[in-house]
Design an enzyme around this catalytic site. Structure first.
Site, PDB file in Angstrom:
ATOM      1  N   LYS A  94      23.842  11.142  59.779  1.00 62.57           N
ATOM      2  CA  LYS A  94      24.350  10.626  60.730  1.00 62.57           C
ATOM      3  C   LYS A  94      23.499  10.904  61.996  1.00 62.57           C
ATOM      4  O   LYS A  94      23.905  10.531  63.247  1.00 62.57           O
ATOM      5  CB  LYS A  94      25.757  10.769  60.974  1.00 62.57           C
ATOM      6  N   ARG A 115      16.458  26.421  51.133  1.00 62.22           N
ATOM      7  CA  ARG A 115      15.015  26.040  50.823  1.00 62.22           C
ATOM      8  C   ARG A 115      14.787  25.018  51.589  1.00 62.22           C
ATOM      9  O   ARG A 115      15.569  23.905  51.445  1.00 62.22           O
ATOM     10  CB  ARG A 115      14.973  26.022  49.274  1.00 62.22           C
TER      11      ARG A 115
HETATM   12  C1  NCD Z   1       7.684  28.120  43.007  1.00 63.75           C
HETATM   13  C2  NCD Z   1       8.316  27.340  44.400  1.00 63.75           C
HETATM   14  O1  NCD Z   1       9.195  26.960  44.395  1.00 63.75           O
HETATM   15  O2  NCD Z   1       7.422  27.900  45.130  1.00 63.75           O
HETATM   16  N1  NCD Z   1       9.066  28.070  42.070  1.00 63.75           N
HETATM   17  C3  NCD Z   1       9.996  28.879  41.959  1.00 63.75           C
HETATM   18  O3  NCD Z   1      10.728  29.368  42.888  1.00 63.75           O
HETATM   19  N2  NCD Z   1      10.199  29.721  40.696  1.00 63.75           N
HETATM   20  C4  NCD Z   1       6.608  27.785  42.380  1.00 63.75           C
HETATM   21  C5  NCD Z   1       6.395  26.328  42.177  1.00 63.75           C
HETATM   22  O4  NCD Z   1       7.063  25.374  42.436  1.00 63.75           O
HETATM   23  O5  NCD Z   1       5.094  26.126  41.708  1.00 63.75           O
END
Ligand code: NCD
Length: 333
Positions: A94, A115
């Site tokens: 939104k 993340r």
């Molecule tokens: C890694 C990432 O996300 O950076 N994976 C993870 O967290 N185990 C490596 C990757 O995606 O290649």
């Protein structure tokens, strides 16, 4: 148990915030926590440590291991975890800013694990929350091509376990292979490895995927010996640990990965004979064809252990951030 001689972290944002005393403390702490896993009473004890706490898992970039291991770590500690994996299901759709969304999460939870594809976002959010009346710890679970500190911490723990001591990493030759330019795991792990005297780094990659200048200057500043090479065979034969990585083509702008020849940087079953007898073979996963599944049965393959170690590492990190690590004391139950 080693008493801590480090400043307790408020957040986990970058591999560069950790020094050797923290890493040694973490190693002992994880090993102690794993002893609780041996019995029902031990696991119930862990469950009760943080049963009154809540966490938010905010993952707007794909993730399997990191997400599940954090979710499991929260479960082990009794933390109730909510999740958002797609910003289109939140008020960002939104037009709410990501800053406002995260400040909203902070109103409801005691810990935010995030993340994001955006480098530096976690630091920005941590600084923003620190200035509010309700600062909550932030854990960076991967920030674009920039950093992945908890992966680096679990990688260090795995290396320590394979070398059978916290100081076992000292003096070792670690070979990193693949897309070293955009791989955040390599960036964070290389930084952590500078805490171990005598470590030598070998970076094996196609010329297009060489490490970035910031990491190169950091290693030069720290006086850590390193070599960048296209000679994969020689590099893996010299290594005490090999850290394979996949091509990070999600960061391509114009499908440029398709033009890079990575064929000489794949670890195949037939390479095993040329590796050191105790070499630790690692990969943050997910893998593609850079790591032959036929290698999985070799005793030197450590990547499935890395996954499991990741969960226990994250349990330990959460106990430190939420201040209950001092309750992890029982060597046996
Ligand atoms: C890694 C990432 O996300 O950076 N994976 C993870 O967290 N185990 C490596 C990757 O995606 O290649």
């Amino acid at each position: 148990m080693i008493r801590e001689q480090f400043e307790r972290p408020q957040h986990i944002l970058s591999a560069s915030q950790f020094g050797r005393p923290f890493l040694d403390y973490m190693y002992e702490l994880i090993n102690t926590i794993r002893k609780y896993d041996k019995s029902k009473d031990g696991l119930v004890y862990l469950q009760n440590l943080l049963g009154h706490r809540r966490a938010m898992l905010y993952f707007t970039q794909p993730s399997t291991r990191t997400f599940l291991s954090f979710q499991s770590a929260c479960g082990i500690l009794g933390i109730k975890a909510a999740e958002i994996r797609d910003p289109s299901t939140s008020s960002e759709r939104k037009g709410e800013s990501v800053e406002d969304s995260l400040r909203t999460f902070a109103s409801y939870v005691d810990l935010i694990i995030m993340r994001s594809p955006v480098a530096g976002l976690c630091d920005r959010i941590a600084r923003l929350l620190d200035e509010t009346p309700r600062p909550v710890p932030i854990i960076n679970a991967g920030s674009g091509p920039d950093e992945h500190p908890t992966q680096a911490l679990l990688d260090i723990y795995t290396l320590q376990r394979s070398f059978k001591a916290a100081d076992g990493v000292e003096g070792k030759t670690i070979c990193m292979v693949g897309d070293l330019k955009r791989g955040r795991t390599v960036r964070s792990l290389s930084r952590l490895l500078t805490n171990y005297p005598g470590v030598r780094l070998l970076f094996a990659s196609p010329p297009e995927y060489r490490i970035e200048n910031d990491l190169r200057s950091f290693l030069l500043d720290q006086g850590v010996p390193f070599e960048e090479t296209t000679n994969f065979r020689d590099a893996i034969a010299a290594a005490d640990a090999i850290y394979m990585t996949r091509v990070q083509d999600e960061y391509d702008v114009a499908a440029e990965s398709k033009k890079v020849d990575s064929s000489a940087f794949k670890l195949k079953f037939e390479h095993l004979a040329s590796l050191k007898k105790d070499c630790s073979i690692m990969h943050p996963l997910p893998r593609r064809d850079e790591l032959d599944p036929a290698i999985d049965k070799d005793p030197r393959a450590n990547y499935w252990r890395q996954e499991r170690n990741g969960m226990w590492t994250r349990v330990a990190l959460i106990t430190i951030l939420l201040g209950v690590d001092h309750n992890i004391v029982l060597p046996t139950l």
